[in-house]
Structure formats: structure tokens, C-alpha cells
Design a protein around this motif. Sequence first.
Motif, mmCIF file in Angstrom:
data_model
loop_
_atom_site.group_PDB
_atom_site.id
_atom_site.type_symbol
_atom_site.label_atom_id
_atom_site.label_comp_id
_atom_site.label_asym_id
_atom_site.label_seq_id
_atom_site.Cartn_x
_atom_site.Cartn_y
_atom_site.Cartn_z
ATOM 1 N N UNK A 6 -5.246 -6.929 15.892
ATOM 2 C CA UNK A 6 -5.026 -6.879 14.454
ATOM 3 C C UNK A 6 -6.268 -6.379 13.748
ATOM 4 N N UNK A 7 -6.076 -5.430 12.846
ATOM 5 C CA UNK A 7 -7.132 -4.929 11.970
ATOM 6 C C UNK A 7 -6.759 -5.268 10.530
ATOM 7 N N UNK A 8 -7.764 -5.569 9.729
ATOM 8 C CA UNK A 8 -7.571 -5.755 8.295
ATOM 9 C C UNK A 8 -8.301 -4.608 7.606
ATOM 10 N N UNK A 9 -7.527 -3.786 6.906
ATOM 11 C CA UNK A 9 -8.038 -2.543 6.318
ATOM 12 C C UNK A 9 -7.626 -2.429 4.857
ATOM 13 N N UNK A 10 -8.534 -1.902 4.048
ATOM 14 C CA UNK A 10 -8.258 -1.681 2.626
ATOM 15 C C UNK A 10 -8.574 -0.228 2.303
ATOM 16 N N UNK A 11 -7.615 0.454 1.698
ATOM 17 C CA UNK A 11 -7.810 1.861 1.359
ATOM 18 C C UNK A 11 -7.096 2.215 0.070
ATOM 19 N N UNK A 12 -7.360 1.453 -0.970
ATOM 20 C CA UNK A 12 -6.664 1.667 -2.233
ATOM 21 C C UNK A 12 -5.487 0.727 -2.332
ATOM 22 N N UNK A 13 -4.437 1.161 -2.974
ATOM 23 C CA UNK A 13 -3.240 0.347 -3.119
ATOM 24 C C UNK A 13 -2.650 0.039 -1.740
ATOM 25 N N UNK A 14 -2.329 -1.230 -1.504
ATOM 26 C CA UNK A 14 -1.819 -1.595 -0.178
ATOM 27 C C UNK A 14 -0.463 -0.997 0.140
ATOM 28 N N UNK A 15 0.289 -0.590 -0.863
ATOM 29 C CA UNK A 15 1.598 0.025 -0.603
ATOM 30 C C UNK A 15 1.460 1.274 0.260
ATOM 31 N N UNK A 16 0.397 2.031 0.075
ATOM 32 C CA UNK A 16 0.210 3.290 0.818
ATOM 33 C C UNK A 16 -0.022 3.031 2.300
ATOM 34 N N UNK A 17 -1.014 2.202 2.612
ATOM 35 C CA UNK A 17 -1.297 1.920 4.020
ATOM 36 C C UNK A 17 -0.115 1.236 4.684
#
Length: 174
Positions: free
Chosen positions: A3-14
Motif C-alpha cells: 500500500x502506498x499513500x499518495x497525494x497529487x491534487x484532488x483525490x478524485x483524479x488519482x
Amino acid sequence: MKTYVLAGGCFWCLDAVYRRLRGVTDVESGYTGGGYPDPDYYTVCNGTTGHAEAVKVTFDETEIPAEVILDVFFATHDPTTLNRQGYDVGTQYRSAMFYTDEEQRQEFVDGIERAQALWHAPIVTEVSRASTWYSAEDVHQDFYSRQPGSGYCQVIINPKLAKARKYYSQWLAA
């Protein structure tokens, strides 16, 4: 499973991108990286909680390599902009990776080094120790599949999905 926890702007996209990859067994949208207890969408959106909108991506490394999960992350958002992705501005939209141990931290650092060759500006993705995870409200889980006709999905998410299809088609689920 990993499991990875990643943030790249709005979570809807990822969320939308990772749900379409073979070997990804679960994607959960949520909030992490801040000190505010029990945040919700509205408190995170106001930018004062310190939390980022993030996804928790669980995947089977026998089906999809960890490097691909990270490469997709760097290909589907702009990791060179500090505290923003497109029209979404604030620390809650920062590019960040939250590690659970030293091995994962090194995987993230290696992913940044690999991705830097694709970007002209320096990558500013934050690499931080994982903190408390707060699941986002149900309406934010798998948002794209439930609201594909919404303006945000059409204008913001569809181009990211197109990019994932273009560069990572061999990893898309059937």
C-alpha cells in the motif's frame, strides 16, 4: 500486497486512474499529513488543517510493479508545482508521498529521481512519514465512476485518464 499513500491534487483524479490499473486491489480517498483531528472535506478544503487530499492505493506486486504505481503517479499530475494542481490551490492539493518505513521512503526517493528526467522543472513532491489516515466521505470514493458526466470529470480527470491510457495501456485492467 503493498500500500502506498499518495497525494497529487484532488483525490478524485488519482482515484480514477489507479482504479483502472491491473493489479490494484483497492483505492481509498482520504486525508492525511496534517494535525487537525477528524477532518472532513469542508475543513480540508479551507486549507487550514494541514491535511492533503490523498489516496491509499493497495496493489499486488506480482501483477503490477511498485515502480509502475509510482511512475503513473508522476505522469498523471504535475509534481513541479508547489501546493497546487491546475485550478486547485492550497497545501491540501500538494504533491506528497507518505511512507511507512525506510524501505518505502527509499522507493519514493528513487521514484522521484526516475521521474525527474521527464520534467524540466525540479520536482517538489514532499516525502513524509505517514500519519493518521482519515477516510473521505462516501461521496468521494470512486467519484469518477459515479459522476463521469460532471464538469470536473470531463475537464480535469478525462485528460489524466487519457494520459494513463497513452503511456500505461499495458497495465490497464481488462
